[in-house]
Design an enzyme around this catalytic site. Sequence first.
Site, PDB file in Angstrom:
ATOM      1  N   CYS A   2       0.824  -1.204   0.000  1.00 47.69           N
ATOM      2  CA  CYS A   2       0.000   0.000   0.000  1.00 47.69           C
ATOM      3  C   CYS A   2       0.861   1.258   0.000  1.00 47.69           C
ATOM      4  CB  CYS A   2      -0.951   0.073   1.191  1.00 47.69           C
ATOM      5  SG  CYS A   2      -2.089  -1.283   1.294  1.00 47.69           S
ATOM      6  N   ARG A  27       4.093  -0.214  -4.728  1.00 44.26           N
ATOM      7  CA  ARG A  27       3.852  -0.738  -3.384  1.00 44.26           C
ATOM      8  C   ARG A  27       2.577  -1.582  -3.302  1.00 44.26           C
ATOM      9  NH1 ARG A  27       6.811   1.936   0.494  1.00 44.26           N
ATOM     10  NH2 ARG A  27       5.339   1.214   2.041  1.00 44.26           N
ATOM     11  N   TRP A  74      -2.531  -2.845  -1.664  1.00 47.40           N
ATOM     12  CA  TRP A  74      -2.142  -4.261  -1.759  1.00 47.40           C
ATOM     13  C   TRP A  74      -3.039  -4.961  -0.753  1.00 47.40           C
ATOM     14  CZ3 TRP A  74      -0.147  -8.156   1.377  1.00 47.40           C
ATOM     15  CH2 TRP A  74       0.390  -9.262   0.698  1.00 47.40           C
ATOM     16  N   ASN A 100      -1.910   2.064   5.520  1.00 46.98           N
ATOM     17  CA  ASN A 100      -0.955   1.034   5.103  1.00 46.98           C
ATOM     18  C   ASN A 100      -0.575   0.256   6.347  1.00 46.98           C
ATOM     19  OD1 ASN A 100       1.224  -0.439   4.094  1.00 46.98           O
ATOM     20  ND2 ASN A 100       2.650   1.257   4.295  1.00 46.98           N
ATOM     21  N   GLY A 101      -0.917  -1.026   6.391  1.00 44.38           N
ATOM     22  CA  GLY A 101      -0.595  -1.831   7.574  1.00 44.38           C
ATOM     23  C   GLY A 101      -1.728  -2.798   7.852  1.00 44.38           C
ATOM     24  N   GLU A 490      18.292 -17.343  -6.394  1.00 40.01           N
ATOM     25  CA  GLU A 490      17.876 -16.023  -6.876  1.00 40.01           C
ATOM     26  C   GLU A 490      17.318 -16.109  -8.301  1.00 40.01           C
ATOM     27  OE1 GLU A 490      17.273 -13.285  -5.628  1.00 40.01           O
ATOM     28  OE2 GLU A 490      17.462 -11.767  -7.190  1.00 40.01           O
ATOM     29  N   LYS A 494      13.610 -14.961  -9.279  1.00 40.91           N
ATOM     30  CA  LYS A 494      13.337 -13.931 -10.298  1.00 40.91           C
ATOM     31  C   LYS A 494      12.340 -14.453 -11.323  1.00 40.91           C
ATOM     32  CE  LYS A 494      14.520 -10.988  -8.927  1.00 40.91           C
ATOM     33  NZ  LYS A 494      15.314 -10.582  -7.799  1.00 40.91           N
ATOM     34  N   GLU A 497       8.777 -14.849  -9.820  1.00 35.27           N
ATOM     35  CA  GLU A 497       8.011 -13.669  -9.427  1.00 35.27           C
ATOM     36  C   GLU A 497       7.553 -12.833 -10.609  1.00 35.27           C
ATOM     37  OE1 GLU A 497       9.846 -10.723  -6.835  1.00 35.27           O
ATOM     38  OE2 GLU A 497      11.777 -11.028  -7.774  1.00 35.27           O
ATOM     39  N   HIS A 513      19.049 -35.856  -5.384  1.00 33.50           N
ATOM     40  CA  HIS A 513      18.328 -36.316  -4.185  1.00 33.50           C
ATOM     41  C   HIS A 513      16.847 -35.957  -4.237  1.00 33.50           C
ATOM     42  CE1 HIS A 513      22.085 -37.545  -2.351  1.00 33.50           C
ATOM     43  NE2 HIS A 513      22.590 -36.399  -2.804  1.00 33.50           N
ATOM     44  N   LYS A 612       6.408  -4.153  -3.692  1.00 36.05           N
ATOM     45  CA  LYS A 612       7.840  -3.942  -3.542  1.00 36.05           C
ATOM     46  C   LYS A 612       8.305  -4.120  -2.104  1.00 36.05           C
ATOM     47  CE  LYS A 612      11.944  -2.633  -4.866  1.00 36.05           C
ATOM     48  NZ  LYS A 612      12.750  -3.693  -5.493  1.00 36.05           N
TER      49      LYS A 612
HETATM   50  O1  M6R Z   1      13.308  -4.416   0.877  1.00 36.89           O
HETATM   51  P1  M6R Z   1      13.872  -5.762   1.236  1.00 36.89           P
HETATM   52  O2  M6R Z   1      15.252  -5.966   0.682  1.00 36.89           O
HETATM   53  O3  M6R Z   1      13.829  -6.049   2.698  1.00 36.89           O
HETATM   54  O4  M6R Z   1      12.919  -6.793   0.526  1.00 36.89           O
HETATM   55  C1  M6R Z   1      13.050  -8.174   0.770  1.00 36.89           C
HETATM   56  C2  M6R Z   1      12.229  -8.981  -0.208  1.00 36.89           C
HETATM   57  O5  M6R Z   1      10.870  -8.697  -0.066  1.00 36.89           O
HETATM   58  C3  M6R Z   1      12.632  -8.701  -1.648  1.00 36.89           C
HETATM   59  O6  M6R Z   1      13.986  -8.919  -1.856  1.00 36.89           O
HETATM   60  C4  M6R Z   1      11.833  -9.585  -2.617  1.00 36.89           C
HETATM   61  O7  M6R Z   1      12.172 -10.915  -2.451  1.00 36.89           O
HETATM   62  C5  M6R Z   1      12.061  -9.116  -4.056  1.00 36.89           C
HETATM   63  N1  M6R Z   1      10.813  -8.833  -4.699  1.00 36.89           N
HETATM   64  C6  M6R Z   1      12.761 -10.094  -4.897  1.00 36.89           C
HETATM   65  O8  M6R Z   1      12.978  -9.622  -6.186  1.00 36.89           O
END
Ligand code: M6R
Length: 617
Positions: A2, A27, A74, A100-101, A490, A494, A497, A513, A612
Amino acid sequence: MCGIVGYVGRQNAVSIILEGLKRLEYRGYDSAGVCLEKGRRLEVVKKAGRVDNLAKELGRRRFTATTGIGHTRWATHGAVTDANAHPHVSSDGKFALIHNGVIENYAQMKAFLTGKGYTFKSETDTEVLCNLIAYHYAKEPARAKGRNRFMESIRKTLHHVEGTYGIAVLCVDHPGEIVGARKASPLILGVGTDEYILASDASALVSRTQNVVYLKDGEIVHLTPKRFSITTLDQADVSPVVNQLTWSVADSDKGRHAHFMEKEIFEQPAALENAMRGRFSADGSTALFGGLNISPGEFREMERFMFCACGTAWHACLVTEHLIERFARVPVEVDYASEFRYRNSPLDPRTLFFVMSQSGETIDTLAALREAKRKGFRVMAVNNVVGSSIAREADGGIYQHVGPEVGVASTKAFTSQLLIGAMIALYVARMRDMSYSDGVEYVNALKGAPELVRQALKQAPKIKAIAKRYAQYHDMLFLGRLSLFPLALEGALKLKEISYVHAEGYPAAEMKHGPIALVSEKCPSVFFAPKSEIFNKIVSSMQEIKARKGPIIAIATADAPLPDDLADEVIRIPECHEAVLPIVAAIPVQLLSYYIALERGCDVDKPRNLAKSVTVE
Ligand code: M6R
């Protein structure tokens, strides 16, 4: 999670709030809405979907308000509908609120308010909060001496709230005023000339002012076009500190790029230069960190390091673990922040605690930091957003200095975290056994990282062509070893997501395994294959995949002697120092997932269900 924005001033609030919402949309983008003052009325316009939907709706009407609030959602409580979109209005019509929260005790409060005759139009916790303010307002004496009744009702309400919030509130009886408050959700005040903007982050206000006040937990701000005042929930006055933002609106624009993610991928050479600028000793053999607030002697005494983070930042911590243990021979533990906060794990007293977070607002990471501090540990933060909650609550830290990262998929923040992790490893190693000449070699390697990343980026057209051939697969494996095992995680994250392709990251040898059961001509594997002392083992794992008809994409260093015809696709990256390898290896997986997402028609910068900055548990 949010985005909120509020404006009081002399200009047309609609365009300023809309611009702010567009910049905050990363956000959350389930719905968007505004509330504007119209005479003695509060006019709400809100729609499920993107801010553009809302903008179209607002374009059909003519608003001249100079005070208003806006929200991009969100979803937490309640589905993605117009009714659940913010702002919410109290059932007596007096208050409008954006939030937001998460209000954890909203169900009890809702039952209480329902008993008092309040009614609800949405399924949200926010509407309950709004009505509770109305309830306290109705009870507050109309002329409380020297007090603003609007402020007091919010103060009283927040005393009853459990959970997290960044809020902005309008009241029909108080035209030209906004009240904001925060607890564990970010809120920042932009101080302009005869105008104030309240927002979840600086991107929403940087086009109007660079003077900002970072609000702290438990603070309430009261705004009119002429003045602002900050107090605590317990009515103590707060003397505000006005900070200068160090970046401009251009930093949060896409420029010539199609997406923020593309821009941020290609910005990485410059981002890495910024992240290391001024951070090497004069003799060029170690790292220097200005903000650790811990002396080299105290640092030297540490016998363990503990790192906590979430998502991509957690992957950066895993690489850091590998480098510290490899070069400094000091044990390191890495934990998911969300697990650490509840695990109550035994910690050695001579442990230095680190959290890593791009946003500095991730609630789990913030909670891990607080838990470590409660246990008496000093906590260092590796963080990108200046003035974030984590930056303010940590005992010391290292800023990433890569400018705003807007794309939901972390790219430049990740590689700068890898760089800083490598610098921490160097700093610790040079305090122990690493020789001066090895230190100089390490520093020179780090200084060369931006150029190597530039070279890796030149593979973009080739990777784009590969992405075309692999975009229709439903499953993919990412396999790597040692410092590139976290890169496999990672790469898989990527792809998941932003492309919605099921992907798993594994240490290459672990594949036998279990995950090898997935391998067939329908499940490609992306292998990290740098030249190293275990290169032959990696080749063996590739053979095992090939024997089962699994297509192979190899990401190999230029000097890696890959047998002909083993991999279906080979992406070459420059050979490099071990500390730099993960940074350079990140580039092909970022590009691969970006181009696959484009091929699949996905909304790269706004992947479904994500936001984000994850400010809810
Ligand atoms: O702002 P932060 O680095 O704490 O965020 C952590 C994760 O939410 C963030 O890295 C998330 O996994 C990304 N969307 C990955 O691309």
